[in-house]
Design a protein around this motif. Structure first.
Motif, short mmCIF file in Angstrom:
data_model
loop_
_atom_site.label_atom_id
_atom_site.label_comp_id
_atom_site.label_asym_id
_atom_site.label_seq_id
_atom_site.Cartn_x
_atom_site.Cartn_y
_atom_site.Cartn_z
N VAL A 49 -3.40 2.71 3.80
CA VAL A 49 -2.37 2.64 4.84
C VAL A 49 -3.01 2.80 6.21
CG1 VAL A 49 -0.33 3.78 5.82
CG2 VAL A 49 -0.54 3.51 3.34
N THR A 50 -2.64 1.91 7.14
CA THR A 50 -3.06 2.00 8.53
C THR A 50 -1.82 2.08 9.40
OG1 THR A 50 -5.08 0.72 8.15
CG2 THR A 50 -4.31 0.88 10.42
N ILE A 51 -1.74 3.11 10.23
CA ILE A 51 -0.59 3.31 11.12
C ILE A 51 -1.11 3.37 12.55
CG2 ILE A 51 1.31 4.87 11.71
CD1 ILE A 51 1.37 5.75 8.79
N GLY A 52 -0.45 2.64 13.44
CA GLY A 52 -0.89 2.54 14.82
C GLY A 52 -0.62 3.79 15.62
N GLU A 53 -0.54 3.63 16.94
CA GLU A 53 -0.41 4.77 17.84
C GLU A 53 1.06 5.17 18.06
OE1 GLU A 53 -2.40 3.72 21.43
OE2 GLU A 53 -4.39 3.76 20.51
N ARG A 54 1.24 6.47 18.28
CA ARG A 54 2.54 7.04 18.71
C ARG A 54 3.67 6.69 17.75
NH1 ARG A 54 -0.01 4.89 22.72
NH2 ARG A 54 1.41 3.12 23.01
N CYS A 55 3.38 6.78 16.48
CA CYS A 55 4.41 6.60 15.45
C CYS A 55 4.91 7.97 14.98
CB CYS A 55 3.86 5.82 14.25
SG CYS A 55 3.48 4.10 14.62
N PHE A 78 -2.44 -3.27 0.81
CA PHE A 78 -2.35 -2.48 2.02
C PHE A 78 -0.93 -2.37 2.57
CE2 PHE A 78 -6.30 -4.86 1.70
CZ PHE A 78 -7.22 -3.83 1.63
N VAL A 79 -0.76 -1.35 3.41
CA VAL A 79 0.38 -1.24 4.33
C VAL A 79 -0.18 -1.13 5.73
CG1 VAL A 79 2.28 0.22 5.14
CG2 VAL A 79 1.97 -0.17 2.69
N GLU A 80 0.36 -1.96 6.63
CA GLU A 80 -0.08 -1.96 8.03
C GLU A 80 1.15 -1.77 8.92
OE1 GLU A 80 -2.06 -5.67 8.59
OE2 GLU A 80 -3.39 -5.36 6.87
N ILE A 81 1.14 -0.70 9.71
CA ILE A 81 2.25 -0.37 10.59
C ILE A 81 1.75 -0.37 12.02
CG2 ILE A 81 3.95 1.41 11.20
CD1 ILE A 81 3.93 2.24 8.25
N GLY A 82 2.52 -0.98 12.92
CA GLY A 82 2.10 -1.13 14.30
C GLY A 82 2.28 0.13 15.13
N ARG A 95 2.91 -0.99 -0.82
CA ARG A 95 1.82 -1.88 -0.46
C ARG A 95 1.94 -3.23 -1.15
NH1 ARG A 95 -2.36 1.27 -4.38
NH2 ARG A 95 -3.53 -0.65 -4.53
N GLY A 96 1.10 -4.19 -0.74
CA GLY A 96 1.12 -5.52 -1.32
C GLY A 96 0.87 -5.50 -2.81
N THR A 97 1.40 -6.51 -3.50
CA THR A 97 1.28 -6.54 -4.96
C THR A 97 0.08 -7.33 -5.45
OG1 THR A 97 2.57 -6.80 -6.99
CG2 THR A 97 2.74 -8.58 -5.38
N LYS A 98 -0.45 -8.22 -4.62
CA LYS A 98 -1.64 -8.98 -4.98
C LYS A 98 -2.85 -8.42 -4.22
CE LYS A 98 0.80 -11.88 -7.45
NZ LYS A 98 0.77 -11.82 -8.93
N GLU A 99 -4.02 -8.65 -4.77
CA GLU A 99 -5.23 -8.11 -4.17
C GLU A 99 -5.39 -8.58 -2.72
OE1 GLU A 99 -9.97 -7.56 -5.28
OE2 GLU A 99 -8.71 -8.95 -6.42
N ASN A 100 -5.69 -7.61 -1.85
CA ASN A 100 -5.96 -7.85 -0.42
C ASN A 100 -4.76 -8.39 0.35
OD1 ASN A 100 -8.66 -6.95 -0.57
ND2 ASN A 100 -9.31 -8.95 -1.35
N THR A 101 -3.54 -8.20 -0.18
CA THR A 101 -2.35 -8.55 0.57
C THR A 101 -1.73 -7.28 1.16
OG1 THR A 101 -0.84 -8.37 -1.33
CG2 THR A 101 -1.90 -10.52 -0.93
#
Length: 263
Positions: A49-55, A78-82, A95-101
Motif C-alpha cells: 500500500v502506498t498513501i500520499g501526503e496529508r491523508c 497494490f493499493v495506491e492512494i493519492g 488490492r489488485g487481483t492480478k499480478e502487478n495490478t
C-alpha cells in the motif's frame, strides 16, 4: 513522528517523519505513508500500500487486504492512494487481483464510513462516496463524481466525470458523464447534474448543448447510432464529444433515462 505505544509498525514500513499513528493501529512491511498522514485507532494497513501526503484514515479502516476473488493467487498487487484523501470509519480497499495490478484512488477523495472498493477499482480526483457505497471489481469512476449512500455498482462498469449517483441505487451499466441517476432504482438516468456543471465552470451555452445532447441520446426515440450521427453533424463541443465517446466506447451498455426532462 507520533506513534501511540499500542500501535504495531513493521520496521519495513516507510513512514514520513511527521506521520501520526493512533492506538492499536497495525502497519505492515512495504507500506509507504506520505507527509502529514494521520492514522486513526484500529486502522490496518496491509503490505503493498502506498498513501500520499496529508491523508486521514479514521478508526477501523482496512487498506490493502487481499481481494474477495476466489481466483486470486498470492502475488504482488497494490493499493495506491493519492494526496489529501479522507477515509472514514470502516472503509475497506482491496488490492489488485492480478499480478502487478492496482486499486487506485486519486487526490482529494472522500470515502465515507463503511464504503468499499473491491480489487482494481479506479477513482479519479475529487470523488465522493457516501456511507456504505459498494464498488465491485474493475469499476472506474471519473473526476468529481458523487455516489449516494448504499449504492451498489456492478463489476467493470464506468461512471463518467461529474456524474451523480442516487443513494441506494443499483447499477450494472455505465453512467455517462454529467448525468444523474435516480435513488432506489436500477440502471435509471434521471437527468443532468446541472448544479455540478455550473460549479465546474461550464458556460450556459455549453450546458444547453449538453442538455440537447442528453435529450437526443436518451429521450428522442432515436437509436444510439442515429443520435450519434445527429450530434456529430452539429459539430459538438468538447464536453459533448466526451459524452459521445463515452457512449460509443461502452462495453456493458449505458443506463436508460426516465421520461421526465432533466432540470
Amino acid at each position: 513522528m507520533h506513534v501511540h505505544p499500542t500501535a504495531l509498525i513493521d520496521p519495513g514500513a516507510n513512514l514520513a517523519p511527521d506521520v501520526v499513528v493512533g492506538p492499536y493501529a497495525i502497519i505492515s512491511a512495504g507500506v509507504t505513508l506520505g507527509a502529514g498522514c494521520v492514522v486513526g485507532p484500529h486502522v490496518v494497513i496491509h503490505p503493498y500500500v502506498t498513501i500520499g501526503e496529508r491523508c486521514a484514515l479514521h478508526a477501523g479502516a482496512v487498506i490493502g487486504d487481499t481481494p474477495q476473488d476466489l481466483s486470486f493467487k498470492e502475488v504482488p498487487s497494490f493499493v495506491e492512494i493519492g494526496n489529501q484523501c479522507i477515509l472514514r470509519e470502516g472503509v475497506t480497499i482491496h488490492r489488485g487481483t492480478k499480478e502487478n495490478t492496482s486499486t487506485r484512488v486519486g487526490d482529494h477523495c472522500l470515502l465515507m464510513a463503511n464504503s468499499h472498493l473491491a480489487h482494481n477499482v479506479e477513482l479519479a480526483d475529487h470523488v465522493i462516496l457516501a456511507n456504505g457505497v459498494m464498488l465491485a471489481g474493475y469499476v472506474t469512476v471519473g473526476e468529481r463524481v458523487f455516489i449516494g449512500g448504499g449504492a451498489g455498482l456492478h463489476q467493470f462498469i464506468r461512471v463518467g466525470r461529474l456524474a451523480m449517483i442516487g443513494g441506494l441505487s443499483g447499477l450494472s451499466q455505465d453512467v455517462p458523464p454529467f448525468c444523474t441517476t435516480s435513488s432506489v432504482t436500477y440502471n435509471e438516468l434521471a437527468g443532468l447534474n446541472t448544479v455540478g456543471l455550473k460549479r465546474a465552470g461550464f458556460s450556459p451555452e455549453v450546458r444547453t448543448e449538453i442538455k440537447r445532447a442528453f435529450k437526443c441520446y436518451f429521450r428522442s426515440g432515436l437509436s444510439r447510432a442515429a443520435a450519434e450521427a445527429q450530434l456529430e453533424a452539429a459539430g459538438p463541443s468538447d464536453p459533448v464529444r466526451e459524452l459521445i465517446t463515452f457512449v460509443r466506447e461502452s462495453k456493458r451498455g449505458v443506463c436508460s433515462a426516465r421520461s421526465a426532462d432533466p432540470s
